[in-house]
Design a protein around this motif. Sequence first.
Motif, short mmCIF file in Angstrom:
data_model
loop_
_atom_site.label_atom_id
_atom_site.label_comp_id
_atom_site.label_asym_id
_atom_site.label_seq_id
_atom_site.Cartn_x
_atom_site.Cartn_y
_atom_site.Cartn_z
N LEU A 17 31.85 -46.47 -41.71
CA LEU A 17 30.89 -46.11 -40.70
C LEU A 17 30.09 -47.41 -40.56
CD1 LEU A 17 29.53 -42.64 -41.86
CD2 LEU A 17 30.73 -43.42 -39.37
N GLY A 18 30.43 -48.45 -41.47
CA GLY A 18 29.80 -49.86 -41.24
C GLY A 18 28.55 -49.95 -41.80
N ARG A 63 21.49 -45.30 -37.90
CA ARG A 63 22.98 -44.86 -37.69
C ARG A 63 23.05 -43.20 -37.95
NH1 ARG A 63 27.23 -47.90 -37.53
NH2 ARG A 63 26.15 -49.55 -38.49
N TYR A 65 25.43 -39.93 -38.05
CA TYR A 65 26.67 -39.61 -38.36
C TYR A 65 26.82 -38.08 -38.91
CZ TYR A 65 26.03 -40.46 -43.16
OH TYR A 65 25.05 -40.42 -44.50
N GLU A 95 28.55 -39.31 -29.30
CA GLU A 95 29.85 -39.60 -29.52
C GLU A 95 30.34 -38.22 -29.55
OE1 GLU A 95 31.69 -42.40 -30.09
OE2 GLU A 95 29.57 -43.56 -29.82
N TYR A 107 33.99 -37.64 -42.24
CA TYR A 107 32.73 -38.11 -41.57
C TYR A 107 32.91 -38.54 -40.19
CZ TYR A 107 31.29 -38.46 -46.54
OH TYR A 107 31.15 -37.90 -47.73
N GLY A 109 31.75 -40.52 -36.93
CA GLY A 109 30.48 -41.57 -36.56
C GLY A 109 29.58 -41.13 -35.40
N SER A 112 24.11 -45.48 -32.82
CA SER A 112 23.46 -46.22 -33.53
C SER A 112 22.77 -47.44 -32.82
CB SER A 112 24.19 -47.05 -34.71
OG SER A 112 25.11 -47.80 -33.75
#
Length: 145
Positions: A17-18, A63, A65, A95, A107, A109, A112
């Motif tokens: 997820l960065g 962010r 998720y 999303e 998970y 994403g 963000s």
Amino acid sequence: MNRTIPALSTVAALAVLGMTVAAAPAAAAAPATVASAPTCGPSVRMINRLNTVCVTVDGPSVRVYGVSTQLAPGSGRSFIYKVSATVGGESLGTESGSAYFGSGTAYVGGPSGVVPCGSTVRASFSLTDFGTPPPTSVVDVAVTC
């Protein structure tokens, strides 16, 4: 868009997820930076899965998720997912799509972005199965910079 959401460990999922993930410090390692702990909404149950939405805030950056955990052994299934967020009534983004969720924890994403300090982010996550109205996890998170 069809995609497979793999079951991942928490550390691997956060990396996907960065998010910055700090490993256990080594003997002479430099200090690592870790994003703030996520704030998660209430878990909602859908069929054999427990779903919740989470928001991580790092200064003015947020962010969003979704987290979906299979509750009992069995094979995975395809679902339609939706992760969305608003800030002050304006959309931060959505999303959505169709994905196969395997066993374990998956998970998903979401949107963000950078938001004004002092604002509140409202995030939601849901899975839909064969048109059944989805139970939705929702959380409001204050962005303090």
